[in-house]
Design a protein around this motif. Structure first.
Motif, PDB file in Angstrom:
ATOM      1  N   ALA A 194       0.832  -1.201   0.000  1.00  0.00           N
ATOM      2  CA  ALA A 194       0.000   0.000   0.000  1.00  0.00           C
ATOM      3  C   ALA A 194       0.870   1.256   0.000  1.00  0.00           C
ATOM      4  O   ALA A 194       1.906   1.312   0.653  1.00  0.00           O
ATOM      5  CB  ALA A 194      -0.921   0.000   1.213  1.00  0.00           C
ATOM      6  N   LEU A 195       0.433   2.251  -0.723  1.00  0.00           N
ATOM      7  CA  LEU A 195       1.149   3.524  -0.768  1.00  0.00           C
ATOM      8  C   LEU A 195       0.815   4.338   0.484  1.00  0.00           C
ATOM      9  O   LEU A 195      -0.338   4.368   0.908  1.00  0.00           O
ATOM     10  CB  LEU A 195       0.751   4.326  -2.006  1.00  0.00           C
ATOM     11  CG  LEU A 195       1.060   3.709  -3.361  1.00  0.00           C
ATOM     12  CD1 LEU A 195       0.528   4.602  -4.476  1.00  0.00           C
ATOM     13  CD2 LEU A 195       2.537   3.477  -3.527  1.00  0.00           C
ATOM     14  N   PRO A 196       1.790   5.030   1.050  1.00  0.00           N
ATOM     15  CA  PRO A 196       1.495   5.905   2.188  1.00  0.00           C
ATOM     16  C   PRO A 196       0.522   7.012   1.772  1.00  0.00           C
ATOM     17  O   PRO A 196       0.581   7.523   0.642  1.00  0.00           O
ATOM     18  CB  PRO A 196       2.864   6.490   2.555  1.00  0.00           C
ATOM     19  CG  PRO A 196       3.855   5.537   1.985  1.00  0.00           C
ATOM     20  CD  PRO A 196       3.216   4.960   0.764  1.00  0.00           C
ATOM     21  N   ALA A 197      -0.360   7.386   2.680  1.00  0.00           N
ATOM     22  CA  ALA A 197      -1.397   8.366   2.372  1.00  0.00           C
ATOM     23  C   ALA A 197      -0.816   9.708   1.943  1.00  0.00           C
ATOM     24  O   ALA A 197      -1.347  10.357   1.031  1.00  0.00           O
ATOM     25  CB  ALA A 197      -2.316   8.549   3.575  1.00  0.00           C
TER      26      ALA A 197
ATOM     27  N   VAL B 236       0.234   9.515  -1.705  1.00  0.00           N
ATOM     28  CA  VAL B 236      -0.944   9.550  -2.584  1.00  0.00           C
ATOM     29  C   VAL B 236      -1.469  10.980  -2.685  1.00  0.00           C
ATOM     30  O   VAL B 236      -1.771  11.479  -3.779  1.00  0.00           O
ATOM     31  CB  VAL B 236      -2.044   8.594  -2.065  1.00  0.00           C
ATOM     32  CG1 VAL B 236      -3.337   8.776  -2.838  1.00  0.00           C
ATOM     33  CG2 VAL B 236      -1.572   7.158  -2.139  1.00  0.00           C
ATOM     34  N   HIS B 237      -1.560  11.655  -1.550  1.00  0.00           N
ATOM     35  CA  HIS B 237      -2.065  13.033  -1.538  1.00  0.00           C
ATOM     36  C   HIS B 237      -1.194  13.949  -2.401  1.00  0.00           C
ATOM     37  O   HIS B 237      -1.715  14.755  -3.188  1.00  0.00           O
ATOM     38  CB  HIS B 237      -2.115  13.548  -0.097  1.00  0.00           C
ATOM     39  CG  HIS B 237      -2.493  14.986  -0.002  1.00  0.00           C
ATOM     40  ND1 HIS B 237      -3.768  15.445  -0.242  1.00  0.00           N
ATOM     41  CD2 HIS B 237      -1.743  16.086   0.276  1.00  0.00           C
ATOM     42  CE1 HIS B 237      -3.796  16.751  -0.103  1.00  0.00           C
ATOM     43  NE2 HIS B 237      -2.572  17.176   0.215  1.00  0.00           N
ATOM     44  N   LEU B 238       0.119  13.841  -2.271  1.00  0.00           N
ATOM     45  CA  LEU B 238       1.020  14.681  -3.067  1.00  0.00           C
ATOM     46  C   LEU B 238       0.906  14.385  -4.562  1.00  0.00           C
ATOM     47  O   LEU B 238       0.907  15.315  -5.385  1.00  0.00           O
ATOM     48  CB  LEU B 238       2.464  14.494  -2.602  1.00  0.00           C
ATOM     49  CG  LEU B 238       2.811  15.116  -1.260  1.00  0.00           C
ATOM     50  CD1 LEU B 238       4.194  14.668  -0.810  1.00  0.00           C
ATOM     51  CD2 LEU B 238       2.727  16.626  -1.328  1.00  0.00           C
TER      52      LEU B 238
ATOM     53  N   VAL C 275      -2.684   6.700  -9.829  1.00  0.00           N
ATOM     54  CA  VAL C 275      -1.903   6.517  -8.597  1.00  0.00           C
ATOM     55  C   VAL C 275      -2.155   5.128  -8.020  1.00  0.00           C
ATOM     56  O   VAL C 275      -1.228   4.453  -7.567  1.00  0.00           O
ATOM     57  CB  VAL C 275      -2.244   7.611  -7.569  1.00  0.00           C
ATOM     58  CG1 VAL C 275      -1.557   7.345  -6.243  1.00  0.00           C
ATOM     59  CG2 VAL C 275      -1.863   8.982  -8.102  1.00  0.00           C
ATOM     60  N   ALA C 276      -3.397   4.669  -8.057  1.00  0.00           N
ATOM     61  CA  ALA C 276      -3.743   3.355  -7.514  1.00  0.00           C
ATOM     62  C   ALA C 276      -3.029   2.232  -8.246  1.00  0.00           C
ATOM     63  O   ALA C 276      -2.745   1.187  -7.656  1.00  0.00           O
ATOM     64  CB  ALA C 276      -5.251   3.148  -7.572  1.00  0.00           C
ATOM     65  N   ALA C 277      -2.708   2.442  -9.508  1.00  0.00           N
ATOM     66  CA  ALA C 277      -2.049   1.404 -10.297  1.00  0.00           C
ATOM     67  C   ALA C 277      -0.531   1.393 -10.113  1.00  0.00           C
ATOM     68  O   ALA C 277       0.143   0.489 -10.595  1.00  0.00           O
ATOM     69  CB  ALA C 277      -2.391   1.585 -11.769  1.00  0.00           C
ATOM     70  N   MET C 278       0.019   2.387  -9.415  1.00  0.00           N
ATOM     71  CA  MET C 278       1.471   2.503  -9.263  1.00  0.00           C
ATOM     72  C   MET C 278       2.000   1.629  -8.133  1.00  0.00           C
ATOM     73  O   MET C 278       1.328   1.435  -7.125  1.00  0.00           O
ATOM     74  CB  MET C 278       1.860   3.947  -8.940  1.00  0.00           C
ATOM     75  CG  MET C 278       1.673   4.929 -10.026  1.00  0.00           C
ATOM     76  SD  MET C 278       2.189   6.559  -9.458  1.00  0.00           S
ATOM     77  CE  MET C 278       2.597   7.316 -10.993  1.00  0.00           C
ATOM     78  N   SER C 279       3.222   1.159  -8.316  1.00  0.00           N
ATOM     79  CA  SER C 279       3.924   0.521  -7.206  1.00  0.00           C
ATOM     80  C   SER C 279       4.514   1.641  -6.355  1.00  0.00           C
ATOM     81  O   SER C 279       4.576   2.800  -6.771  1.00  0.00           O
ATOM     82  CB  SER C 279       5.048  -0.375  -7.729  1.00  0.00           C
ATOM     83  OG  SER C 279       6.079   0.411  -8.303  1.00  0.00           O
TER      84      SER C 279
ATOM     85  N   ALA D 137       5.728   5.343  -7.651  1.00  0.00           N
ATOM     86  CA  ALA D 137       5.130   6.550  -7.085  1.00  0.00           C
ATOM     87  C   ALA D 137       6.199   7.482  -6.527  1.00  0.00           C
ATOM     88  O   ALA D 137       6.158   8.693  -6.760  1.00  0.00           O
ATOM     89  CB  ALA D 137       4.124   6.172  -6.003  1.00  0.00           C
ATOM     90  N   VAL D 138       7.161   6.927  -5.814  1.00  0.00           N
ATOM     91  CA  VAL D 138       8.247   7.746  -5.269  1.00  0.00           C
ATOM     92  C   VAL D 138       9.073   8.346  -6.399  1.00  0.00           C
ATOM     93  O   VAL D 138       9.417   9.534  -6.372  1.00  0.00           O
ATOM     94  CB  VAL D 138       9.128   6.912  -4.310  1.00  0.00           C
ATOM     95  CG1 VAL D 138      10.393   7.665  -3.937  1.00  0.00           C
ATOM     96  CG2 VAL D 138       8.350   6.531  -3.065  1.00  0.00           C
TER      97      VAL D 138
END
Length: 78
Positions: A38-41, A44-46, A58-62, A66-67
């Motif tokens: 799971a991505l940190p909240a 995701v917000h950024l 974003v949901a489809a990213m590892s 994402a980083v």
């Protein structure tokens, strides 16, 4: 009285209580654990608010993707 406190107030057995006190092992309270991927909240917000990505994207990213995408935004502005 000790048994009452453990059973009725803390809702643990004695072994679980002492494992928590001595080893810091928290008792299982039935709270769901987030998936390890799971991505940190805040990440995701950024990505959504600053970078302008769609939630589905974003949901489809590892986490690594994402980083990397956020780092690219910070260094290149794109």
């Amino acid at each position: 009285m000790w048994g009452h406190i453990l059973r009725d107030q803390l809702q643990v057995d004695e072994a679980t209580f002492w494992a928590c006190v001595k080893d810091g092992v928290l008792p299982d309270r039935g709270t769901p654990q987030p998936p390890s991927h799971a991505l940190p909240a805040d990440l995701v917000h950024l990505l959504i608010s600053r970078v302008g990505l769609a939630e589905a994207e974003v949901a489809a990213m590892s986490k690594e993707d994402a980083v990397a995408r956020l780092q690219r935004y910070w260094t290149e502005g794109a």
